[in-house]
Design a protein around this motif. Structure first.
Motif, PDB file in Angstrom:
ATOM      1  N   VAL A 182       1.088  -1.190   0.102  1.00 27.69           N
ATOM      2  CA  VAL A 182       0.051  -0.226   0.061  1.00 27.69           C
ATOM      3  C   VAL A 182       0.890   1.215   0.162  1.00 27.69           C
ATOM      4  CG1 VAL A 182      -1.775   1.412   1.218  1.00 27.69           C
ATOM      5  CG2 VAL A 182      -1.822  -1.338   1.337  1.00 27.69           C
ATOM      6  N   ASP A 183       1.956   1.220   0.846  1.00 29.59           N
ATOM      7  CA  ASP A 183       2.768   2.535   1.141  1.00 29.59           C
ATOM      8  C   ASP A 183       4.158   1.941   1.567  1.00 29.59           C
ATOM      9  OD1 ASP A 183       3.157   5.155   0.748  1.00 29.59           O
ATOM     10  OD2 ASP A 183       3.405   5.056   3.048  1.00 29.59           O
ATOM     11  N   SER A 184       5.131   2.372   0.692  1.00 28.32           N
ATOM     12  CA  SER A 184       6.448   2.331   1.129  1.00 28.32           C
ATOM     13  C   SER A 184       7.386   3.351   0.474  1.00 28.32           C
ATOM     14  CB  SER A 184       6.986   0.903   0.540  1.00 28.32           C
ATOM     15  OG  SER A 184       8.354   0.648   0.553  1.00 28.32           O
ATOM     16  N   PRO A 185       8.319   3.766   1.313  1.00 29.88           N
ATOM     17  CA  PRO A 185       9.369   4.750   0.763  1.00 29.88           C
ATOM     18  C   PRO A 185      10.189   4.452  -0.250  1.00 29.88           C
ATOM     19  CG  PRO A 185      10.085   3.926   2.787  1.00 29.88           C
ATOM     20  CD  PRO A 185       8.716   3.155   2.851  1.00 29.88           C
ATOM     21  N   CYS A 186      10.376   2.887  -0.607  1.00 26.98           N
ATOM     22  CA  CYS A 186      11.300   2.361  -1.544  1.00 26.98           C
ATOM     23  C   CYS A 186      10.759   1.334  -2.317  1.00 26.98           C
ATOM     24  CB  CYS A 186      12.652   2.027  -0.903  1.00 26.98           C
ATOM     25  SG  CYS A 186      12.159   0.693   0.367  1.00 26.98           S
TER      26      CYS A 186
END
Length: 223
Positions: free
Chosen positions: A172-176
């Motif tokens: 869903v969401d990840s910085p990388c």
């Protein structure tokens, strides 16, 4: 996480904060048997705490932090983070106080993760989205906790049941990591990361490794 680092483990102990009464030693024994480890020795290296209120949940986190000063812990699991918040705080009148305390607890988890170099895995609950049906969403559910929970989690993974025994995981969401789906037959937490072991399915392509540098706090939601 108790495997040596040469085998992808963390060579440390694990702590488990249980808020729903779902911890089962039998599952730990089954995992230990798979890796040819002594089940009793593995259980001795798993610290389990049962929380019944939000205050006791916070107290357990402080107690776990104190234990990490003495012993080499590499994994902290909170299952689930929002269960007690939903029972201790009801109605819109207590929503602001609930979110404030949730933010304090997530900040404490981040502090523990960074101070002791521990991977933190937090499971969450989902709820029906009343407006989801109006937008023709296939799965109109959303995680509990709102923006406080979302912003405090480094990696967010949504899991749901697939066909038969399959599970589908979505980044869903990840910085990388890019957003994608993958069929999952097994979760394996490696030292400083999370690895999804996929079954061999013709025509399916997805993410394989969900582990970045460092020890991120991971948040999964399971409907």
């Amino acid at each position: 996480v108790q495997l040596p680092m040469s085998q992808g483990g963390g060579a440390g102990k694990a702590a488990y904060i249980d808020t729903e009464g779902t911890f089962r030693p039998e599952r730990i024994k089954a995992i230990a048997a798979r890796y040819n480890l002594d089940p009793e020795a593995v259980l001795d290296n798993v610290l389990v705490g049962r929380a019944f209120t939000v205050d006791s949940q916070m107290e357990l986190l402080h107690a776990v932090g104190a234990k990490m000063v003495e012993d080499p812990y590499k994994l902290l699991i909170v299952d689930s983070i929002m269960a007690l918040f939903r029972t201790d705080f009801t109605g819109r009148g207590e929503l602001a106080e609930r979110q404030q305390k949730l933010g304090q607890m997530m900040a404490l988890l981040k502090k523990i993760s960074e101070e002791f170099n521990v991977a933190v895995v937090v499971t969450n609950q989902v709820m029906s989205d009343p407006g989801g049906g109006m937008t023709f969403v296939v799965d109109p559910k959303k995680p509990v906790g709102g923006h406080v929970m979302a912003h405090a989690s480094t990696q967010r993974i949504y899991m749901r049941k697939g066909k038969a025994e399959q599970r589908v995981a979505k980044v869903v969401d990840s910085p990388c990591l890019r957003k994608c789906y993958t069929l999952v037959s097994e979760w394996r937490l490696e030292f400083c990361g999370l690895l999804l072991i996929e079954p061999q399915v013709d025509g399916w392509s997805g993410c394989h490794e969900l582990c970045a540098a460092g020890c991120p706090a991971l948040s999964g939601t399971v409907p």
